[in-house]
Design a protein around this motif. Sequence first.
Motif, PDB file in Angstrom:
ATOM      1  N   ALA A  12      33.609  34.100  21.748  1.00 15.10           N
ATOM      2  CA  ALA A  12      33.742  33.455  23.057  1.00 15.10           C
ATOM      3  C   ALA A  12      35.108  33.745  23.658  1.00 15.10           C
ATOM      4  CB  ALA A  12      33.519  31.957  22.930  1.00 15.10           C
ATOM      5  N   ALA A  13      36.153  33.697  22.844  1.00 17.40           N
ATOM      6  CA  ALA A  13      37.494  33.963  23.345  1.00 17.40           C
ATOM      7  C   ALA A  13      37.644  35.424  23.765  1.00 17.40           C
ATOM      8  CB  ALA A  13      38.532  33.610  22.285  1.00 17.40           C
ATOM      9  N   ALA A  14      36.964  36.321  23.082  1.00 16.62           N
ATOM     10  CA  ALA A  14      37.045  37.737  23.429  1.00 16.62           C
ATOM     11  C   ALA A  14      36.335  38.022  24.748  1.00 16.62           C
ATOM     12  CB  ALA A  14      36.452  38.585  22.314  1.00 16.62           C
ATOM     13  N   GLY A  15      35.350  37.209  25.126  1.00 12.36           N
ATOM     14  CA  GLY A  15      34.616  37.421  26.367  1.00 12.36           C
ATOM     15  C   GLY A  15      35.363  36.986  27.603  1.00 12.36           C
ATOM     16  N   VAL A  16      36.388  36.145  27.445  1.00 12.15           N
ATOM     17  CA  VAL A  16      37.127  35.615  28.592  1.00 12.15           C
ATOM     18  C   VAL A  16      37.816  36.731  29.387  1.00 12.15           C
ATOM     19  CG1 VAL A  16      39.027  34.100  29.287  1.00 12.15           C
ATOM     20  CG2 VAL A  16      37.355  33.318  27.610  1.00 12.15           C
ATOM     21  N   PRO A  17      38.527  37.682  28.760  1.00 10.47           N
ATOM     22  CA  PRO A  17      39.150  38.742  29.568  1.00 10.47           C
ATOM     23  C   PRO A  17      38.135  39.567  30.352  1.00 10.47           C
ATOM     24  CG  PRO A  17      40.119  38.709  27.381  1.00 10.47           C
ATOM     25  CD  PRO A  17      38.952  37.766  27.369  1.00 10.47           C
ATOM     26  N   PHE A  18      36.969  39.805  29.781  1.00 17.19           N
ATOM     27  CA  PHE A  18      35.947  40.556  30.500  1.00 17.19           C
ATOM     28  C   PHE A  18      35.444  39.771  31.713  1.00 17.19           C
ATOM     29  CE2 PHE A  18      35.514  42.339  26.149  1.00 17.19           C
ATOM     30  CZ  PHE A  18      35.928  43.629  26.456  1.00 17.19           C
ATOM     31  N   LEU A  19      35.332  38.469  31.561  1.00 16.60           N
ATOM     32  CA  LEU A  19      34.913  37.628  32.675  1.00 16.60           C
ATOM     33  C   LEU A  19      35.964  37.652  33.790  1.00 16.60           C
ATOM     34  CD1 LEU A  19      32.685  35.710  33.580  1.00 16.60           C
ATOM     35  CD2 LEU A  19      33.946  33.852  32.516  1.00 16.60           C
ATOM     36  N   LYS A  20      37.242  37.602  33.406  1.00 15.35           N
ATOM     37  CA  LYS A  20      38.310  37.683  34.398  1.00 15.35           C
ATOM     38  C   LYS A  20      38.277  39.018  35.130  1.00 15.35           C
ATOM     39  CE  LYS A  20      41.745  34.573  32.424  1.00 15.35           C
ATOM     40  NZ  LYS A  20      43.131  34.480  31.926  1.00 15.35           N
ATOM     41  N   LYS A  27      36.217  40.332  43.610  1.00 16.65           N
ATOM     42  CA  LYS A  27      37.195  39.999  44.647  1.00 16.65           C
ATOM     43  C   LYS A  27      37.702  41.259  45.348  1.00 16.65           C
ATOM     44  CE  LYS A  27      41.531  37.497  45.214  1.00 16.65           C
ATOM     45  NZ  LYS A  27      42.601  36.765  44.551  1.00 16.65           N
ATOM     46  N   GLN A  28      37.984  42.294  44.581  1.00 17.08           N
ATOM     47  CA  GLN A  28      38.484  43.536  45.159  1.00 17.08           C
ATOM     48  C   GLN A  28      37.425  44.238  46.004  1.00 17.08           C
ATOM     49  OE1 GLN A  28      41.624  44.777  45.151  1.00 17.08           O
ATOM     50  NE2 GLN A  28      42.199  42.861  44.176  1.00 17.08           N
ATOM     51  N   LEU A  29      36.175  44.168  45.589  1.00 13.47           N
ATOM     52  CA  LEU A  29      35.096  44.808  46.347  1.00 13.47           C
ATOM     53  C   LEU A  29      34.748  44.035  47.614  1.00 13.47           C
ATOM     54  CD1 LEU A  29      32.726  45.914  43.449  1.00 13.47           C
ATOM     55  CD2 LEU A  29      34.116  47.382  44.918  1.00 13.47           C
ATOM     56  N   SER A  30      34.931  42.731  47.591  1.00 13.99           N
ATOM     57  CA  SER A  30      34.535  41.926  48.745  1.00 13.99           C
ATOM     58  C   SER A  30      35.481  42.099  49.929  1.00 13.99           C
ATOM     59  CB  SER A  30      34.440  40.453  48.361  1.00 13.99           C
ATOM     60  OG  SER A  30      35.715  39.931  48.058  1.00 13.99           O
ATOM     61  N   LYS A  31      36.731  42.438  49.695  1.00  9.78           N
ATOM     62  CA  LYS A  31      37.688  42.579  50.799  1.00  9.78           C
ATOM     63  C   LYS A  31      37.297  43.690  51.775  1.00  9.78           C
ATOM     64  CE  LYS A  31      41.640  40.564  48.452  1.00  9.78           C
ATOM     65  NZ  LYS A  31      43.003  40.762  47.949  1.00  9.78           N
TER      66      LYS A  31
END
Length: 91
Positions: A12-20, A27-31
């Motif tokens: 679960a902790a390893a998945g957090v960076p991928f989620l970020k 966010k970058q694509l929406s701009k």
Amino acid sequence: PTLAVQRGMVVAAAGVPFLKLAFLAVKQLSKPIANRAKAAARNSDAFRGIVVAVGRQIHQLQIQLTRLAEGKVSLAHITPLREQAAVDRGA
């Protein structure tokens, strides 16, 4: 804790960076998409009307949700956003 629970925590902790990273990518694509929508709203009256309506609805919803979160009663009337501000919010 058992070894299985510890491994689950590590996974679960390893998945957090991928989620970020996924949220950052969105966010970058929406701009650029929002900038294109704003440009299209400047050129098309029909699309501008849709974007203004969406922007004003988002504004009203945000005001009402903020008031409810603060424990205040909801408003019967909210002054609509100016057209340009509504385009910015709706795109």
